[in-house]
Write a protein that holds these residues in place. Structure first.
Motif, PDB file in Angstrom:
ATOM      1  N   PRO A 165      -7.603  -6.187  -5.937  1.00 47.27           N
ATOM      2  CA  PRO A 165      -8.696  -6.461  -7.200  1.00 47.27           C
ATOM      3  C   PRO A 165      -8.636  -7.760  -7.792  1.00 47.27           C
ATOM      4  O   PRO A 165      -7.627  -8.550  -7.838  1.00 47.27           O
ATOM      5  CB  PRO A 165      -7.700  -5.442  -8.152  1.00 47.27           C
ATOM      6  CG  PRO A 165      -7.185  -4.542  -6.946  1.00 47.27           C
ATOM      7  CD  PRO A 165      -6.929  -5.337  -5.950  1.00 47.27           C
ATOM      8  N   GLU A 202      -7.560  -2.432  -1.887  1.00 50.23           N
ATOM      9  CA  GLU A 202      -8.274  -2.104  -3.052  1.00 50.23           C
ATOM     10  C   GLU A 202      -7.396  -1.469  -4.160  1.00 50.23           C
ATOM     11  O   GLU A 202      -7.685  -1.507  -5.448  1.00 50.23           O
ATOM     12  CB  GLU A 202      -9.449  -1.476  -2.852  1.00 50.23           C
ATOM     13  CG  GLU A 202     -10.343  -2.105  -1.785  1.00 50.23           C
ATOM     14  CD  GLU A 202     -11.668  -1.385  -1.677  1.00 50.23           C
ATOM     15  OE1 GLU A 202     -11.622  -0.250  -1.799  1.00 50.23           O
ATOM     16  OE2 GLU A 202     -12.553  -1.925  -0.592  1.00 50.23           O
ATOM     17  N   SER A 203      -6.164  -0.793  -3.679  1.00 47.13           N
ATOM     18  CA  SER A 203      -5.520   0.152  -4.613  1.00 47.13           C
ATOM     19  C   SER A 203      -3.983  -0.692  -4.862  1.00 47.13           C
ATOM     20  O   SER A 203      -3.505  -0.230  -5.797  1.00 47.13           O
ATOM     21  CB  SER A 203      -5.081   1.189  -3.632  1.00 47.13           C
ATOM     22  OG  SER A 203      -4.226   0.792  -2.685  1.00 47.13           O
ATOM     23  N   ILE A 233       1.010  -1.255  -0.011  1.00 44.64           N
ATOM     24  CA  ILE A 233       0.040   0.170   0.116  1.00 44.64           C
ATOM     25  C   ILE A 233       0.882   1.387   0.099  1.00 44.64           C
ATOM     26  O   ILE A 233       0.688   2.391  -0.717  1.00 44.64           O
ATOM     27  CB  ILE A 233      -1.004   0.134   1.357  1.00 44.64           C
ATOM     28  CG1 ILE A 233      -1.994  -1.135   1.073  1.00 44.64           C
ATOM     29  CG2 ILE A 233      -1.827   1.217   1.264  1.00 44.64           C
ATOM     30  CD1 ILE A 233      -2.584  -1.367   2.511  1.00 44.64           C
ATOM     31  N   THR A 249      -1.503  -2.851  -7.146  1.00 48.91           N
ATOM     32  CA  THR A 249      -1.468  -2.780  -8.465  1.00 48.91           C
ATOM     33  C   THR A 249      -0.433  -3.916  -9.160  1.00 48.91           C
ATOM     34  O   THR A 249      -0.241  -4.047 -10.151  1.00 48.91           O
ATOM     35  CB  THR A 249      -0.609  -1.508  -8.799  1.00 48.91           C
ATOM     36  OG1 THR A 249       0.904  -1.514  -8.230  1.00 48.91           O
ATOM     37  CG2 THR A 249      -1.727  -0.333  -8.594  1.00 48.91           C
ATOM     38  N   GLU A 287      -9.326  -1.317   3.006  1.00 53.73           N
ATOM     39  CA  GLU A 287      -9.501  -0.219   1.999  1.00 53.73           C
ATOM     40  C   GLU A 287      -8.250  -0.197   1.176  1.00 53.73           C
ATOM     41  O   GLU A 287      -8.217   0.099   0.026  1.00 53.73           O
ATOM     42  CB  GLU A 287      -9.813   1.074   2.671  1.00 53.73           C
ATOM     43  CG  GLU A 287      -9.974   2.242   1.800  1.00 53.73           C
ATOM     44  CD  GLU A 287     -10.438   3.450   2.499  1.00 53.73           C
ATOM     45  OE1 GLU A 287     -10.418   4.583   1.679  1.00 53.73           O
ATOM     46  OE2 GLU A 287     -10.731   3.621   3.541  1.00 53.73           O
ATOM     47  N   GLY A 288      -7.236  -0.119   1.833  1.00 53.77           N
ATOM     48  CA  GLY A 288      -5.695   0.090   1.179  1.00 53.77           C
ATOM     49  C   GLY A 288      -5.634  -1.016   0.113  1.00 53.77           C
ATOM     50  O   GLY A 288      -5.008  -0.862  -1.019  1.00 53.77           O
ATOM     51  N   PRO A 307       3.958   1.103  -3.574  1.00 53.66           N
ATOM     52  CA  PRO A 307       3.489   0.232  -4.873  1.00 53.66           C
ATOM     53  C   PRO A 307       4.362   0.301  -6.157  1.00 53.66           C
ATOM     54  O   PRO A 307       4.319  -0.703  -6.916  1.00 53.66           O
ATOM     55  CB  PRO A 307       1.957   0.858  -5.322  1.00 53.66           C
ATOM     56  CG  PRO A 307       1.987   2.253  -4.840  1.00 53.66           C
ATOM     57  CD  PRO A 307       2.886   1.984  -3.547  1.00 53.66           C
TER      58      PRO A 307
END
Length: 256
Positions: A223, A193-194, A91, A196, A190-191, A94
């Motif tokens: 994701p 979800e970002s 997080i 990559t 929540e983190g 990235p």
């Protein structure tokens, strides 16, 4: 002289050292370069001040190590508590992460979920011992926890030689897991979800300390297009200990 993936292996605990992962993870050396280290304040690393025993610092320490070694496409494997650090690293940094493996870990620690799992797999006594330990680790209840609860972590027997090699730092887990400590307040849902990068999650269905529903919750926030969730039946905490086929899954993930 063939170039291979480079993996940073983050040990569990907190308060343990990297010897808990050796030689268990040697099979991955067939396809990758393995780098072990002890988190700040733990094992053979410098003790430092308790205010620096936190997930942000440990994640930033990993970034510093990766940069110092000049690894261009780092892969991070976090086991248990090491998975907390690995999630936070993914997080916070990235841009310096090629792939991520989260093994027997969760995005948040819910006491009731853990206590229910210990009772499910070890009965009421295991639940009571877990409640006492996680309510504030100390020398006495740690000894009880090691006797009554840790054997429930896996089906396989513990490595006695590895335990003799290990350097245990109880002050860190006492600090991290005290009432109101970061062990009970962090939440990476929540983190995640970002994220990559491609991420592999390995989970066991009889894990009492990072229960399956917690691992499924964590995976659900990664994701979908990047997530690979592998469930190993009749396996506990650290599925590789109970089912060596976990290494086949990890090798495939590394080489794809």
């Amino acid at each position: 002289m063939t170039e291979r993936p480079t993996i940073f292996l983050l040990h569990g605990g907190p308060g343990m050292d990297h010897t808990a992962m050796k030689p268990d993870f040697d099979p991955l050396s067939e396809v990758a370069q393995l780098i072990y280290y002890d988190h700040r304040g733990q094992g053979r690393s410098d003790t430092d001040k308790p205010e620096n025993w936190n997930l942000d610092q440990w994640a930033d320490d990993l970034r510093g190590l990766i940069d110092a070694l000049g690894v261009e496409k780092p892969i991070v494997l976090g086991l248990s508590f090491g998975g907390f650090v690995a999630q936070n690293y993914a997080i916070r940094h990235p841009d310096r992460l090629h792939k991520l493996i989260l093994a027997s870990t969760v995005a948040r620690m819910l006491p009731q979920r853990v206590f229910d799992a210990f009772e499910r797999f070890g009965g009421e006594k295991a639940r009571d011992v877990a409640i006492d330990f996680w309510g504030g680790p100390n020398e006495e209840n740690t000894a009880n926890y090691l006797k009554e609860c840790v054997p429930l972590y896996t089906r396989s027997e513990r490595d006695k030689e590895a335990e003799q090699r290990a350097i245990w730092t109880p002050e860190v887990i006492e600090h991290f897991s005290k009432p109101g400590g970061e062990n009970w307040t962090f939440d990476f849902r929540e983190g995640l979800e970002s994220i990559t990068c491609p991420t592999l999650v390995t989970a066991g269905d009889i894990d009492p300390v990072t229960p399956l529903d917690g691992m499924e919750e964590m995976a659900a926030h990664i994701p979908r297009e990047l997530r690979n969730f592998e469930l190993f039946e009749n396996c506990g905490h650290g599925v590789h200990r109970d089912d060596p086929r976990a290494f086949d899954v990890m090798k495939k993930f590394l080489l794809d």
